[in-house]
Design an enzyme around this catalytic site. Structure first.
Site, PDB file in Angstrom:
ATOM      1  N   ASN A 156       0.732  -1.099  -0.008  1.00 55.32           N
ATOM      2  CA  ASN A 156       0.112  -0.105  -0.083  1.00 55.32           C
ATOM      3  C   ASN A 156       0.764   1.052   0.024  1.00 55.32           C
ATOM      4  O   ASN A 156       1.887   1.333   0.658  1.00 55.32           O
ATOM      5  CB  ASN A 156      -0.965   0.070   1.125  1.00 55.32           C
ATOM      6  CG  ASN A 156      -1.965  -0.964   0.963  1.00 55.32           C
ATOM      7  OD1 ASN A 156      -2.128  -1.551  -0.181  1.00 55.32           O
ATOM      8  ND2 ASN A 156      -2.994  -1.067   1.935  1.00 55.32           N
ATOM      9  N   VAL A 157       0.579   2.307  -0.782  1.00 52.17           N
ATOM     10  CA  VAL A 157       0.948   3.413  -0.967  1.00 52.17           C
ATOM     11  C   VAL A 157       1.403   4.279   0.395  1.00 52.17           C
ATOM     12  O   VAL A 157       2.453   4.556   0.656  1.00 52.17           O
ATOM     13  CB  VAL A 157       0.416   4.740  -1.641  1.00 52.17           C
ATOM     14  CG1 VAL A 157      -0.845   5.106  -1.067  1.00 52.17           C
ATOM     15  CG2 VAL A 157       1.260   5.721  -2.233  1.00 52.17           C
ATOM     16  N   LYS A 158       0.775   3.946   1.346  1.00 50.15           N
ATOM     17  CA  LYS A 158       0.985   4.339   2.980  1.00 50.15           C
ATOM     18  C   LYS A 158       2.108   3.729   3.556  1.00 50.15           C
ATOM     19  O   LYS A 158       2.814   4.367   4.229  1.00 50.15           O
ATOM     20  CB  LYS A 158       0.008   4.633   4.001  1.00 50.15           C
ATOM     21  CG  LYS A 158      -0.881   3.345   4.152  1.00 50.15           C
ATOM     22  CD  LYS A 158      -1.689   3.426   4.900  1.00 50.15           C
ATOM     23  CE  LYS A 158      -2.526   1.906   5.437  1.00 50.15           C
ATOM     24  NZ  LYS A 158      -3.595   2.070   6.380  1.00 50.15           N
ATOM     25  N   GLY A 159       2.506   2.621   3.176  1.00 45.65           N
ATOM     26  CA  GLY A 159       3.656   2.015   3.706  1.00 45.65           C
ATOM     27  C   GLY A 159       3.523   1.620   5.270  1.00 45.65           C
ATOM     28  O   GLY A 159       2.707   1.427   5.841  1.00 45.65           O
TER      29      GLY A 159
END
Length: 267
Positions: A142-145
């Site tokens: 996920n982009v938020k990591g």
């Protein structure tokens, strides 16, 4: 899978200031003091604390002090025990999986993919079997990591497909074929009766059957209970354990795919 076993003993002797043989440290250097915690399925009372001390003694802690005991419902007790062990650790014989690839920034990863692959890298991820815990795969994809590190969706030169939880292995194989995956990432948190090992072996066997060796995507498994030394045994290219960041995975994928292409070219 030529890249599966990257394990080796320490290649060089420790520096003079770093001893090879060590003991645990508690109050003073080399005193051997350790602290352990565990739960026994017995109600909390004096006898329970005696049982905890007896168990600690059998573990080699002598003398053992029960420094904390707390009931966990009517039939269980949680203990913390403090004491001395006489065991020594030979650091020179410790075997770990060392990072054998350069750790790149996101910009370097994107640049390398553009220059070397000349197309977007395709990555498919999932939790397989009955595992419904997506926190691990989401942290990487996920982009938020996680912990301030952006996930692989953040990388502009990567096409990422996150299939989520409880994905049957045949479905993952089919998605990998459809997406023309360069890499397949599998996260396993549920470990009862070694389910994570069984699932990853099934994964490896399915991909070996479905793809010729030269077209098989990289297979990467991750989770807190994996032994990183078991990659070759489980039939995957790499295992990542706890604390792994998306940047480490991205750097590995770039390095492994470039190395694989180079080896294929010179074969």
């Amino acid at each position: 899978m030529a890249r599966a076993d990257r394990t080796q003993p320490e290649a060089t002797a420790p520096a003079a200031s770093q001893p090879t043989i060590v003991r645990p440290y508690g109050d003073t250097t080399g005193d051997g003091m350790v602290q352990v915690s565990f739960t026994l399925p017995i109600p909390h009372d004096k006898k329970a604390e005696g049982a905890a001390a007896q168990l600690a003694a059998k573990m080699g802690i002598d003398p053992a002090m029960v420094v904390h005991a707390k009931p966990m419902g009517p039939d269980f007790t949680f203990f913390v025990v403090y004491g001395t062990v006489n065991h020594l650790v030979d650091v020179s014989k410790v075997r770990v999986v060392e990072r054998d690839f350069p750790e790149l920034t996101s910009a370097q990863v994107n640049q390398t993919i553009r220059k070397r692959l000349r197309r977007k890298m395709s990555v498919v991820g999932a939790c397989i079997g009955t595992d419904a815990h997506t926190v691990g795969i989401d942290a990487i994809l996920n982009v938020k990591g996680t912990a301030g590190h952006k996930g692989l969706e953040y990388y502009r030169e990567m096409k990422v497909v996150n299939l989520g939880a409880q994905v049957p292995v045949p479905d993952l194989v089919e998605h990998a074929r459809t997406e023309r995956a360069d890499a397949v990432l599998v996260s396993q948190v549920v470990t009862q009766r070694d389910a994570h090992l069984t699932n990853v072996r099934e994964l490896s066997a399915a991909f070996r059957e479905a793809f010729p060796a030269e077209k098989r995507p990289l297979l990467i498994a991750g989770g807190p209970r994996f032994d990183e030394l078991m990659a070759a045994e489980l039939g995957v290219d790499r295992i990542f354990g706890r604390g792994t960041t998306p940047g480490e995975v991205a750097s590995y994928l770039v390095d492994a795919l470039i190395v694989r292409r180079r080896e294929r070219t010179h074969a």
